[in-house]
Design a protein around this motif. Structure first.
Motif, short mmCIF file in Angstrom:
data_model
loop_
_atom_site.label_atom_id
_atom_site.label_comp_id
_atom_site.label_asym_id
_atom_site.label_seq_id
_atom_site.Cartn_x
_atom_site.Cartn_y
_atom_site.Cartn_z
N GLY A 74 -81.59 -72.38 40.81
CA GLY A 74 -82.62 -71.43 40.41
C GLY A 74 -82.01 -70.21 39.75
O GLY A 74 -82.51 -69.72 38.74
N ASN A 75 -80.91 -69.70 40.30
CA ASN A 75 -80.24 -68.55 39.71
C ASN A 75 -79.63 -68.91 38.36
O ASN A 75 -79.64 -68.10 37.43
N GLU A 76 -79.11 -70.12 38.23
CA GLU A 76 -78.53 -70.57 36.96
C GLU A 76 -79.59 -70.63 35.88
O GLU A 76 -79.36 -70.24 34.73
N GLU A 77 -80.78 -71.09 36.24
CA GLU A 77 -81.88 -71.18 35.29
C GLU A 77 -82.27 -69.79 34.79
O GLU A 77 -82.47 -69.57 33.59
N ILE A 78 -82.35 -68.83 35.70
CA ILE A 78 -82.69 -67.46 35.32
C ILE A 78 -81.59 -66.89 34.43
O ILE A 78 -81.87 -66.30 33.39
N PHE A 79 -80.34 -67.07 34.82
CA PHE A 79 -79.22 -66.57 34.04
C PHE A 79 -79.26 -67.12 32.62
O PHE A 79 -79.15 -66.38 31.64
N SER A 80 -79.45 -68.41 32.51
CA SER A 80 -79.48 -69.07 31.21
C SER A 80 -80.61 -68.51 30.34
O SER A 80 -80.43 -68.23 29.15
N ARG A 81 -81.76 -68.33 30.94
CA ARG A 81 -82.92 -67.84 30.19
C ARG A 81 -82.70 -66.40 29.73
O ARG A 81 -83.00 -66.04 28.59
N VAL A 82 -82.14 -65.57 30.59
CA VAL A 82 -81.86 -64.18 30.23
C VAL A 82 -80.86 -64.11 29.08
O VAL A 82 -80.97 -63.27 28.18
N MET A 83 -79.89 -65.01 29.07
CA MET A 83 -78.84 -64.99 28.05
C MET A 83 -79.28 -65.61 26.72
O MET A 83 -78.67 -65.31 25.70
N THR A 84 -80.32 -66.44 26.72
CA THR A 84 -80.68 -67.15 25.49
C THR A 84 -82.06 -66.81 24.93
O THR A 84 -82.33 -67.14 23.77
N ASP A 85 -82.93 -66.18 25.70
CA ASP A 85 -84.29 -65.91 25.25
C ASP A 85 -84.49 -64.39 25.16
O ASP A 85 -84.63 -63.71 26.17
N LYS A 86 -84.51 -63.88 23.93
CA LYS A 86 -84.59 -62.44 23.70
C LYS A 86 -85.84 -61.81 24.32
O LYS A 86 -85.77 -60.75 24.93
#
Length: 117
Positions: A74-86
């Protein structure tokens, strides 16, 4: 402080004392996430209601790896989204800026209003 905060603080303090770690208040949130995930799992809640503490603890031990893995994913999903979705990052930033600003000012006694320019 809530009962929940006390128990988490005690857990972190026990871990730090026993294992020489230096976990902080921020690290408590990880354990809080694990607890919240477990409390939201119908099977775990049913096991808690149907067993004594010892039997429930044995059951939870078998489920613990899954709880930790689910939380990390779950944390990885949030991290990925924060880093790739402006837009996602912007929304998260806006909320965090306001929350951190308010909490810092509340703790210092300055209140939540913005300083004069």
């Amino acid at each position: 402080m809530s009962e929940e905060g006390v128990s988490l603080s005690t857990l972190v303090a026990k871990l730090n004392e026993r294992f020489g770690t230096d976990f902080t208040e921020a690290d408590q949130f990880f354990f809080d996430q694990i607890r919240a995930t477990a409390e939201g799992d119908e099977k775990i809640v049913e096991a808690a209601l149907a067993n004594n503490l010892s039997n429930f603890s044995s059951y939870l031990e078998r489920m613990l790896d899954e709880l930790f893995i689910d939380r990390m994913e779950g944390n990885e999903e949030i991290f990925s989204r924060v880093m790739t979705d402006k837009d996602f990052r912007s929304a998260a930033h806006e909320h965090l800026a306001l929350e951190i600003f308010r909490r810092a000012r509340d703790r210092s006694g300055k209140g939540a209003s913005e300083p004069a320019a």
